[in-house]
Write a protein that holds these residues in place. Structure first.
Motif, PDB file in Angstrom:
ATOM      1  N   GLN A  29       0.837  -1.204   0.000  1.00  0.00           N
ATOM      2  CA  GLN A  29       0.000   0.000   0.000  1.00  0.00           C
ATOM      3  C   GLN A  29       0.871   1.253   0.000  1.00  0.00           C
ATOM      4  OE1 GLN A  29      -2.320  -0.989   3.501  1.00  0.00           O
ATOM      5  NE2 GLN A  29      -4.154  -1.259   2.242  1.00  0.00           N
ATOM      6  N   PHE A  30       1.939   1.234   0.789  1.00  0.00           N
ATOM      7  CA  PHE A  30       2.851   2.373   0.831  1.00  0.00           C
ATOM      8  C   PHE A  30       3.484   2.615  -0.534  1.00  0.00           C
ATOM      9  CE2 PHE A  30       7.248   3.830   1.132  1.00  0.00           C
ATOM     10  CZ  PHE A  30       7.041   5.099   1.655  1.00  0.00           C
ATOM     11  N   VAL A  31       4.009   1.549  -1.137  1.00  0.00           N
ATOM     12  CA  VAL A  31       4.688   1.679  -2.433  1.00  0.00           C
ATOM     13  C   VAL A  31       3.712   2.138  -3.513  1.00  0.00           C
ATOM     14  CG1 VAL A  31       5.854   0.364  -4.254  1.00  0.00           C
ATOM     15  CG2 VAL A  31       6.547   0.079  -1.880  1.00  0.00           C
ATOM     16  N   GLU A  32       2.506   1.598  -3.513  1.00  0.00           N
ATOM     17  CA  GLU A  32       1.507   2.026  -4.497  1.00  0.00           C
ATOM     18  C   GLU A  32       1.172   3.504  -4.323  1.00  0.00           C
ATOM     19  OE1 GLU A  32      -1.572  -0.866  -3.811  1.00  0.00           O
ATOM     20  OE2 GLU A  32      -0.721  -2.256  -5.280  1.00  0.00           O
ATOM     21  N   GLY A  33       1.105   3.970  -3.085  1.00  0.00           N
ATOM     22  CA  GLY A  33       0.865   5.392  -2.826  1.00  0.00           C
ATOM     23  C   GLY A  33       2.009   6.255  -3.331  1.00  0.00           C
ATOM     24  N   GLU A  34       3.235   5.799  -3.110  1.00  0.00           N
ATOM     25  CA  GLU A  34       4.406   6.541  -3.589  1.00  0.00           C
ATOM     26  C   GLU A  34       4.445   6.584  -5.111  1.00  0.00           C
ATOM     27  OE1 GLU A  34       6.979   8.298  -1.750  1.00  0.00           O
ATOM     28  OE2 GLU A  34       5.179   8.170  -0.516  1.00  0.00           O
ATOM     29  N   ILE A  35       4.108   5.475  -5.750  1.00  0.00           N
ATOM     30  CA  ILE A  35       4.072   5.443  -7.217  1.00  0.00           C
ATOM     31  C   ILE A  35       3.029   6.432  -7.727  1.00  0.00           C
ATOM     32  CG2 ILE A  35       3.431   4.024  -9.212  1.00  0.00           C
ATOM     33  CD1 ILE A  35       4.801   1.648  -7.722  1.00  0.00           C
ATOM     34  N   ALA A  36       1.864   6.476  -7.104  1.00  0.00           N
ATOM     35  CA  ALA A  36       0.816   7.417  -7.509  1.00  0.00           C
ATOM     36  C   ALA A  36       1.293   8.852  -7.324  1.00  0.00           C
ATOM     37  CB  ALA A  36      -0.466   7.163  -6.706  1.00  0.00           C
ATOM     38  N   ARG A  37       1.973   9.117  -6.210  1.00  0.00           N
ATOM     39  CA  ARG A  37       2.490  10.463  -5.949  1.00  0.00           C
ATOM     40  C   ARG A  37       3.524  10.853  -7.004  1.00  0.00           C
ATOM     41  NH1 ARG A  37       6.744  12.748  -3.636  1.00  0.00           N
ATOM     42  NH2 ARG A  37       7.729  10.784  -3.073  1.00  0.00           N
ATOM     43  N   LEU A  38       4.421   9.932  -7.325  1.00  0.00           N
ATOM     44  CA  LEU A  38       5.441  10.208  -8.330  1.00  0.00           C
ATOM     45  C   LEU A  38       4.837  10.386  -9.721  1.00  0.00           C
ATOM     46  CD1 LEU A  38       8.247   7.805  -7.106  1.00  0.00           C
ATOM     47  CD2 LEU A  38       8.277  10.311  -7.037  1.00  0.00           C
ATOM     48  N   ASN A  39       3.817   9.607 -10.049  1.00  0.00           N
ATOM     49  CA  ASN A  39       3.142   9.769 -11.339  1.00  0.00           C
ATOM     50  C   ASN A  39       2.478  11.139 -11.434  1.00  0.00           C
ATOM     51  OD1 ASN A  39       3.797   7.422 -12.755  1.00  0.00           O
ATOM     52  ND2 ASN A  39       2.192   6.254 -11.747  1.00  0.00           N
ATOM     53  N   ALA A  40       1.888  11.604 -10.345  1.00  0.00           N
ATOM     54  CA  ALA A  40       1.276  12.937 -10.342  1.00  0.00           C
ATOM     55  C   ALA A  40       2.349  14.006 -10.534  1.00  0.00           C
ATOM     56  CB  ALA A  40       0.511  13.162  -9.042  1.00  0.00           C
ATOM     57  N   LYS A  41       3.479  13.829  -9.873  1.00  0.00           N
ATOM     58  CA  LYS A  41       4.591  14.767 -10.018  1.00  0.00           C
ATOM     59  C   LYS A  41       5.114  14.751 -11.452  1.00  0.00           C
ATOM     60  CE  LYS A  41       8.039  16.121  -6.680  1.00  0.00           C
ATOM     61  NZ  LYS A  41       8.940  15.722  -5.628  1.00  0.00           N
ATOM     62  N   LEU A  42       5.245  13.583 -12.025  1.00  0.00           N
ATOM     63  CA  LEU A  42       5.703  13.454 -13.402  1.00  0.00           C
ATOM     64  C   LEU A  42       4.753  14.175 -14.359  1.00  0.00           C
ATOM     65  CD1 LEU A  42       7.711  12.295 -15.431  1.00  0.00           C
ATOM     66  CD2 LEU A  42       6.365  10.186 -15.436  1.00  0.00           C
ATOM     67  N   ALA A  43       3.464  14.071 -14.125  1.00  0.00           N
ATOM     68  CA  ALA A  43       2.492  14.753 -14.973  1.00  0.00           C
ATOM     69  C   ALA A  43       2.700  16.264 -14.926  1.00  0.00           C
ATOM     70  CB  ALA A  43       1.062  14.396 -14.550  1.00  0.00           C
ATOM     71  N   VAL A  44       3.002  16.801 -13.755  1.00  0.00           N
ATOM     72  CA  VAL A  44       3.273  18.239 -13.624  1.00  0.00           C
ATOM     73  C   VAL A  44       4.522  18.603 -14.418  1.00  0.00           C
ATOM     74  CG1 VAL A  44       3.994  20.038 -11.992  1.00  0.00           C
ATOM     75  CG2 VAL A  44       2.119  18.480 -11.403  1.00  0.00           C
ATOM     76  N   TYR A  45       5.570  17.803 -14.287  1.00  0.00           N
ATOM     77  CA  TYR A  45       6.815  18.091 -15.002  1.00  0.00           C
ATOM     78  C   TYR A  45       6.643  17.966 -16.513  1.00  0.00           C
ATOM     79  CZ  TYR A  45       9.153  17.849 -10.460  1.00  0.00           C
ATOM     80  OH  TYR A  45       9.540  18.052  -9.167  1.00  0.00           O
ATOM     81  N   MET A  46       5.883  16.998 -16.960  1.00  0.00           N
ATOM     82  CA  MET A  46       5.654  16.830 -18.393  1.00  0.00           C
ATOM     83  C   MET A  46       4.859  18.017 -18.948  1.00  0.00           C
ATOM     84  SD  MET A  46       7.313  14.166 -19.236  1.00  0.00           S
ATOM     85  CE  MET A  46       6.745  13.963 -20.910  1.00  0.00           C
ATOM     86  N   THR A  47       3.893  18.500 -18.172  1.00  0.00           N
ATOM     87  CA  THR A  47       3.131  19.675 -18.583  1.00  0.00           C
ATOM     88  C   THR A  47       4.045  20.889 -18.685  1.00  0.00           C
ATOM     89  OG1 THR A  47       1.121  18.798 -17.587  1.00  0.00           O
ATOM     90  CG2 THR A  47       1.183  21.171 -17.980  1.00  0.00           C
TER      91      THR A  47
END
Length: 67
Positions: free
Chosen positions: A31-49
């Motif tokens: 659960q922790f790792v899945e949450g971190e992956i989701a957080r990193l994916n959201a961050k990546l979306a900001v950087y890609m934008t």
């Protein structure tokens, strides 16, 4: 009525409350790792934008070719 937390592994569902301590610990780790992956994916979306915006700004700042 609150729904029991379940985990499915290899097609079999298990109630987390029924798991031993080690298995519950691993569920928590997942659960922790899945949450971190989701957080990193959201961050990546900001950087890609931002990258797209910078690329567009660069295109606009470049001199126009004379034809």
């Amino acid at each position: 009525m609150e729904q029991e937390l379940e985990v499915t592994v290899n097609g079999t569902s298990y109630r987390v409350a029924d798991l031993n301590d080690e298995a519950r610990s691993q569920v928590g780790n997942l659960q922790f790792v899945e949450g971190e992956i989701a957080r990193l994916n959201a961050k990546l979306a900001v950087y890609m934008t931002a990258k797209i915006a910078y690329e567009n700004a660069l295109r606009e700042a470049l001199p126009r070719s004379l034809q």
